[in-house]
Design a protein around this motif. Structure first.
Motif, PDB file in Angstrom:
ATOM      1  N   LEU A  57     -66.478  61.065   3.059  1.00 43.30           N
ATOM      2  CA  LEU A  57     -65.635  61.473   1.946  1.00 43.30           C
ATOM      3  C   LEU A  57     -65.902  62.925   1.556  1.00 43.30           C
ATOM      4  N   LEU A  58     -67.178  63.310   1.536  1.00 52.18           N
ATOM      5  CA  LEU A  58     -67.502  64.711   1.244  1.00 52.18           C
ATOM      6  C   LEU A  58     -66.944  65.636   2.316  1.00 52.18           C
ATOM      7  N   PHE A  59     -66.969  65.183   3.565  1.00 53.91           N
ATOM      8  CA  PHE A  59     -66.396  65.984   4.646  1.00 53.91           C
ATOM      9  C   PHE A  59     -64.886  66.141   4.448  1.00 53.91           C
ATOM     10  N   ILE A  60     -64.217  65.100   3.993  1.00 52.01           N
ATOM     11  CA  ILE A  60     -62.777  65.198   3.705  1.00 52.01           C
ATOM     12  C   ILE A  60     -62.538  66.238   2.623  1.00 52.01           C
ATOM     13  N   VAL A  79     -51.595  73.135  10.962  1.00 49.66           N
ATOM     14  CA  VAL A  79     -51.245  71.743  11.245  1.00 49.66           C
ATOM     15  C   VAL A  79     -52.474  70.920  11.612  1.00 49.66           C
ATOM     16  N   ARG A  80     -53.445  71.527  12.260  1.00 52.71           N
ATOM     17  CA  ARG A  80     -54.619  70.764  12.697  1.00 52.71           C
ATOM     18  C   ARG A  80     -55.468  70.248  11.545  1.00 52.71           C
ATOM     19  N   MET A  81     -55.528  70.973  10.446  1.00 53.01           N
ATOM     20  CA  MET A  81     -56.391  70.573   9.331  1.00 53.01           C
ATOM     21  C   MET A  81     -56.016  69.192   8.775  1.00 53.01           C
ATOM     22  N   PRO A  82     -54.752  68.937   8.451  1.00 54.17           N
ATOM     23  CA  PRO A  82     -54.418  67.584   7.980  1.00 54.17           C
ATOM     24  C   PRO A  82     -54.682  66.509   9.042  1.00 54.17           C
ATOM     25  N   LEU A  83     -54.567  66.873  10.310  1.00 50.09           N
ATOM     26  CA  LEU A  83     -54.869  65.907  11.359  1.00 50.09           C
ATOM     27  C   LEU A  83     -56.354  65.559  11.360  1.00 50.09           C
ATOM     28  N   TYR A  84     -57.216  66.564  11.186  1.00 52.34           N
ATOM     29  CA  TYR A  84     -58.650  66.305  11.086  1.00 52.34           C
ATOM     30  C   TYR A  84     -58.952  65.408   9.882  1.00 52.34           C
ATOM     31  N   ILE A  85     -58.321  65.731   8.754  1.00 50.95           N
ATOM     32  CA  ILE A  85     -58.538  64.944   7.542  1.00 50.95           C
ATOM     33  C   ILE A  85     -58.106  63.503   7.769  1.00 50.95           C
ATOM     34  N   ALA A  86     -56.971  63.319   8.422  1.00 49.99           N
ATOM     35  CA  ALA A  86     -56.483  61.958   8.692  1.00 49.99           C
ATOM     36  C   ALA A  86     -57.440  61.195   9.605  1.00 49.99           C
ATOM     37  N   ALA A  89     -60.434  60.223   7.536  1.00 47.56           N
ATOM     38  CA  ALA A  89     -60.056  59.183   6.578  1.00 47.56           C
ATOM     39  C   ALA A  89     -59.915  57.824   7.273  1.00 47.56           C
ATOM     40  N   LEU A  90     -59.344  57.810   8.468  1.00 49.54           N
ATOM     41  CA  LEU A  90     -59.230  56.552   9.210  1.00 49.54           C
ATOM     42  C   LEU A  90     -60.605  56.028   9.626  1.00 49.54           C
ATOM     43  N   ALA A  91     -61.480  56.919  10.055  1.00 48.81           N
ATOM     44  CA  ALA A  91     -62.837  56.491  10.413  1.00 48.81           C
ATOM     45  C   ALA A  91     -63.549  55.922   9.197  1.00 48.81           C
ATOM     46  N   ARG A  92     -63.379  56.558   8.059  1.00 47.58           N
ATOM     47  CA  ARG A  92     -63.991  56.067   6.814  1.00 47.58           C
ATOM     48  C   ARG A  92     -63.415  54.696   6.449  1.00 47.58           C
ATOM     49  N   HIS A  93     -62.116  54.540   6.623  1.00 53.40           N
ATOM     50  CA  HIS A  93     -61.470  53.256   6.349  1.00 53.40           C
ATOM     51  C   HIS A  93     -62.055  52.153   7.235  1.00 53.40           C
ATOM     52  N   ILE A  94     -62.237  52.455   8.499  1.00 51.73           N
ATOM     53  CA  ILE A  94     -62.819  51.461   9.410  1.00 51.73           C
ATOM     54  C   ILE A  94     -64.234  51.099   8.957  1.00 51.73           C
ATOM     55  N   ILE A  95     -65.023  52.106   8.608  1.00 49.27           N
ATOM     56  CA  ILE A  95     -66.410  51.872   8.201  1.00 49.27           C
ATOM     57  C   ILE A  95     -66.473  51.045   6.917  1.00 49.27           C
ATOM     58  N   LEU A  96     -65.632  51.374   5.938  1.00 48.59           N
ATOM     59  CA  LEU A  96     -65.692  50.679   4.649  1.00 48.59           C
ATOM     60  C   LEU A  96     -65.121  49.267   4.709  1.00 48.59           C
ATOM     61  N   ASP A  97     -64.041  49.089   5.447  1.00 43.38           N
ATOM     62  CA  ASP A  97     -63.307  47.827   5.397  1.00 43.38           C
ATOM     63  C   ASP A  97     -63.419  47.000   6.666  1.00 43.38           C
ATOM     64  N   MET A  98     -64.386  47.284   7.506  1.00 38.52           N
ATOM     65  CA  MET A  98     -64.481  46.603   8.793  1.00 38.52           C
ATOM     66  C   MET A  98     -64.601  45.087   8.630  1.00 38.52           C
ATOM     67  N   ILE A 113     -56.508  57.045  15.467  1.00 40.00           N
ATOM     68  CA  ILE A 113     -57.436  58.172  15.591  1.00 40.00           C
ATOM     69  C   ILE A 113     -57.277  58.828  16.957  1.00 40.00           C
ATOM     70  N   LEU A 114     -57.144  58.022  17.992  1.00 36.10           N
ATOM     71  CA  LEU A 114     -56.962  58.545  19.348  1.00 36.10           C
ATOM     72  C   LEU A 114     -55.664  59.343  19.470  1.00 36.10           C
ATOM     73  N   ILE A 115     -54.593  58.851  18.856  1.00 37.04           N
ATOM     74  CA  ILE A 115     -53.314  59.566  18.893  1.00 37.04           C
ATOM     75  C   ILE A 115     -53.429  60.892  18.138  1.00 37.04           C
ATOM     76  N   LEU A 116     -54.090  60.874  16.983  1.00 34.45           N
ATOM     77  CA  LEU A 116     -54.287  62.115  16.226  1.00 34.45           C
ATOM     78  C   LEU A 116     -55.130  63.117  17.016  1.00 34.45           C
ATOM     79  N   ALA A 117     -56.165  62.623  17.699  1.00 29.39           N
ATOM     80  CA  ALA A 117     -57.003  63.512  18.517  1.00 29.39           C
ATOM     81  C   ALA A 117     -56.193  64.116  19.658  1.00 29.39           C
TER      82      ALA A 117
END
Length: 146
Positions: A57-60, A79-86, A89-98, A113-117
């Motif tokens: 979250l701090l990284f976001i 354009v890349r910055m919002p993609l990094y944030i997304a 955020a998805l990784a954080r979502h996976i970690i919190l709600d796994m 995440i793979l598509i964004l990368a």
């Protein structure tokens, strides 16, 4: 009907007003991000430990501040910055709600995440392969933003 050219003075005033309004909103975004960061740090101190989700979250928040800084300097949203944030955020979502997520939910978040990368790689490839020059707001010549 005759077509008339807009008054250059009115256009200049409107452009300056919008520029000032843009800076005000960017400052509001930066201040809100700093306040949210401070609140998260205080929450970590109160809990007495730091979790990976807290760091993400701090990284976001850091990425949002970097995006504001780049936008202030160049006048263009990278354009890349919002993609990094997304992605974070998805990784954080996976970690919190796994524990509550289904296998399909986890797989779809990971695929997202793979598509964004892949999108980041495609944009970066385009920047390297087809570079262009642009002026920053300060008048410096630099690489064009993505």
């Amino acid at each position: 009907m005759s077509m008339t050219e807009p008054n250059p003075r009115i256009l200049s005033i409107a452009s300056r007003a919008l520029g000032h309004l843009e800076v005000v909103f960017l400052v509001v975004i930066a201040l809100a991000t700093l306040i949210a960061s401070g609140q998260e740090i205080l929450a970590m101190v109160e809990r007495g430990h730091v979790a990976l989700a807290d760091l993400l979250l701090l990284f976001i928040y850091l990425e949002v501040l970097a995006m504001v800084a780049i936008y202030l300097d160049s006048g263009a949203l990278p354009v890349r910055m919002p993609l990094y944030i997304a992605m974070v955020a998805l990784a954080r979502h996976i970690i919190l709600d796994m524990k509550e997520m289904t296998e399909l939910g986890i797989a779809s978040a990971a695929l997202s995440i793979l598509i964004l990368a892949a999108a980041v790689l495609a944009i970066r490839f385009g920047q390297v392969r087809f570079p262009y020059q642009s002026l920053t707001r300060s008048g410096r010549l630099g690489q064009g933003n993505d």
